[in-house]
Design an enzyme around this catalytic site. Structure first.
Site, PDB file in Angstrom:
ATOM      1  CG  HIS A   1      -0.265   0.018   2.512  1.00 39.81           C
ATOM      2  ND1 HIS A   1      -0.172  -0.946   3.562  1.00 39.81           N
ATOM      3  CD2 HIS A   1       0.232   1.315   3.199  1.00 39.81           C
ATOM      4  CE1 HIS A   1       0.276  -0.336   4.701  1.00 39.81           C
ATOM      5  NE2 HIS A   1       0.713   0.829   4.484  1.00 39.81           N
TER       6      HIS A   1
ATOM      7  CG  ASP B   1       0.179  -4.476   3.091  1.00 41.42           C
ATOM      8  OD1 ASP B   1       0.509  -3.616   1.974  1.00 41.42           O
ATOM      9  OD2 ASP B   1       0.323  -3.898   4.204  1.00 41.42           O
TER      10      ASP B   1
ATOM     11  CB  SER C   1       2.952   0.543   7.086  1.00 40.48           C
ATOM     12  OG  SER C   1       2.986   1.494   6.122  1.00 40.48           O
TER      13      SER C   1
END
Length: 455
Positions: free
Chosen positions: A104, A134, A207
């Protein structure tokens, strides 16, 4: 980082008994520990990732909404498209420039840049990404990079001390620590593979960073949080490092996005197994079959329990996904439990339709004008305090953090009061890779270093 809403989502944990037996017999410490030495060993392999891309709508990635972007309006003359600057984290898995981050983080990236621990900022190529897991793989043209210490075979237990390194809100190489809340947690319909649940604080920009143990060994990659506000509230998730490396290896070989069947699955809990007449909860329950999909054409139905694929047992969605990807000729034979008896369903899979990286990344187009900044005319600002006013930001200016409304008063120590003076100062510094701009924002001055990039 990309948080998500899970207000009504069923969360399934890994089988507890086996984990309890193994973890209970371990002699390792499972309390908060000093991470200083571990951080010093791992930090050189951690990078900050900055991406330029079109602003995203919250519903572009199903079940997720954007947190890391800084949307900015386009110029009134339409010469530059609206772009956003987003930041996240990553870490080096190959000394010759191989880096992993979250998918993402690079979704629809037009340009991506990696800032290394030594301060170098390098353009990065997004080799590929897999949104279901992801995971994204990036490549920078450099060698001799420090590589993260990977521990793909470590058995995590509830209570084990872990820490994360990343760039929450742009604060680079921030360390947060906590414990394993659940070694494996399945998030049906959100993530392909079970995730590591922790109470390690993650926030936008975290992230893609490494989750590591007290010895500095990477056991996972920070991915997302559970929240209805987008801000950390005590529950976070990481992709197990073994899964990260497996997907990265496939991306490097050009094997993602993988083939798909067109089904939605969920973990098979003990009560559901009992309801369907199964003796145990090993398998994956089909919750929905998309009309016209490969699964529908093959006769797969909601309520089917997939017990195996291609002769191998299937215990979770990730195992099923891997079996589908590895099926010779795109045909996978599923062992299915239906109507309290076993059946075999042959499914001819279809090419995956999930976006892997968005539009092609921009190639260099020659020298960048005015650091990518749109500047207001002298006539428009003659009644305002002296300086050069930013109307829009793109390119290296956006990447460095310039914003519409900023007032630039100096370039490398040379005062500038008009667009012509700004151009002259930039021209005088044309041989410098980095220029320092004195910027006034919210009535306060700050210097911003802008590294020139090719357009």
């Amino acid at each position: 980082m990309l948080p998500f809403l899970l207000a009504t989502l069923l969360l399934a944990a890994a089988p507890a008994a086996a984990l309890a037996d193994e973890c209970g017999s371990r002699a390792t410490a499972r309390t908060a520990a000093e991470f200083g030495e571990a951080v010093s060993r791992l930090a050189p392999a951690v990078v900050t990732l900055r991406v330029l891309r079109p602003p995203r709508a919250d519903d572009e990635v199903p079940g997720l909404y954007a947190m890391s972007g800084l949307p900015l309006p386009g110029g009134a003359d339409g010469r530059e498209p609206a772009l956003e600057r987003s930041f996240s984290s990553g870490f080096v898995i190959g000394a010759d420039g191989w880096i992993v981050s979250t998918a993402h983080a690079v979704y629809r990236a037009q340009q991506a840049f990696v800032e290394l621990a030594d301060g170098r900022q390098l353009p990065a190529r997004v080799v590929g990404s897999d949104l279901r897991n992801d995971v994204a793989l990036l490549k920078v043209q450099v060698s001799g990079l420090p590589v993260a210490d990977i521990a793909a075979d470590v058995q995590l237990c509830a209570g084990d001390a872990l820490a994360a390194l990343g760039s929450p809100f742009g604060f680079e190489r921030t360390v947060t620590s906590g414990v394993v809340s659940a070694p494996l947690r399945q998030l049906p319909g959100v993530h392909a593979a079970p995730l590591i649940q922790t109470d390690v604080a993650l926030n936008p920009g975290s992230s893609g960073g490494p989750l590591f143990d007290t010895q500095g060994r990477v056991v996972g990659m920070s991915s997302m949080i559970y929240s209805d506000t987008g801000i950390y509230v005590g529950v976070s998730f990481a992709v197990p490092i073994a899964r990260v490396l497996k997907v990265a290896a496939a991306l490097r070989q050009g094997r993602y996005p993988q083939r798909e069947m067109g089904i939605v699955t969920q973990p098979l809990t003990a009560p559901l197994a009992e309801a369907f007449g199964l003796a145990d909860s090993h398998g994956v329950l089909v919750a929905n079959v998309r009309a016209g999909s490969a699964a529908a054409l093959s006769g797969l139905r909601p309520g089917d329990v997939v017990l195996g694929a291609g002769g191998a047992a299937v215990d979770d969605e990730a195992a099923l996904e891997d079996a589908v990807a590895a099926a010779p000729g795109g045909v996978v034979r599923l062992q299915v439990w239906r109507g309290r008896s076993r059946h075999v369903v042959a499914v001819r899979t279809m090419a995956g339709s999930e976006p892997s990286g968005g539009p092609p990344q921009r190639e260099a187009e020659g020298p960048e004008r005015r650091l990518g900044l749109g500047i207001a005319s002298a006539a428009a600002t003659q009644q305002m305090p002296a300086g050069v006013y930013v109307e829009r930001a793109a390119g290296s200016g956006l990447l460095a953090g310039l914003e519409p409304g900023d007032r630039i008063t100096a370039v490398n120590g040379t005062d500038v009061t008009t667009p012509d003076a700004f151009d002259a100062a930039l021209d005088a510094a044309r041989d410098r890779d980095v220029v320092a701009l004195l910027v006034w924002r919210n009535r306060a001055p700050l210097y911003i270093a802008v590294r020139r990039i090719a357009r």
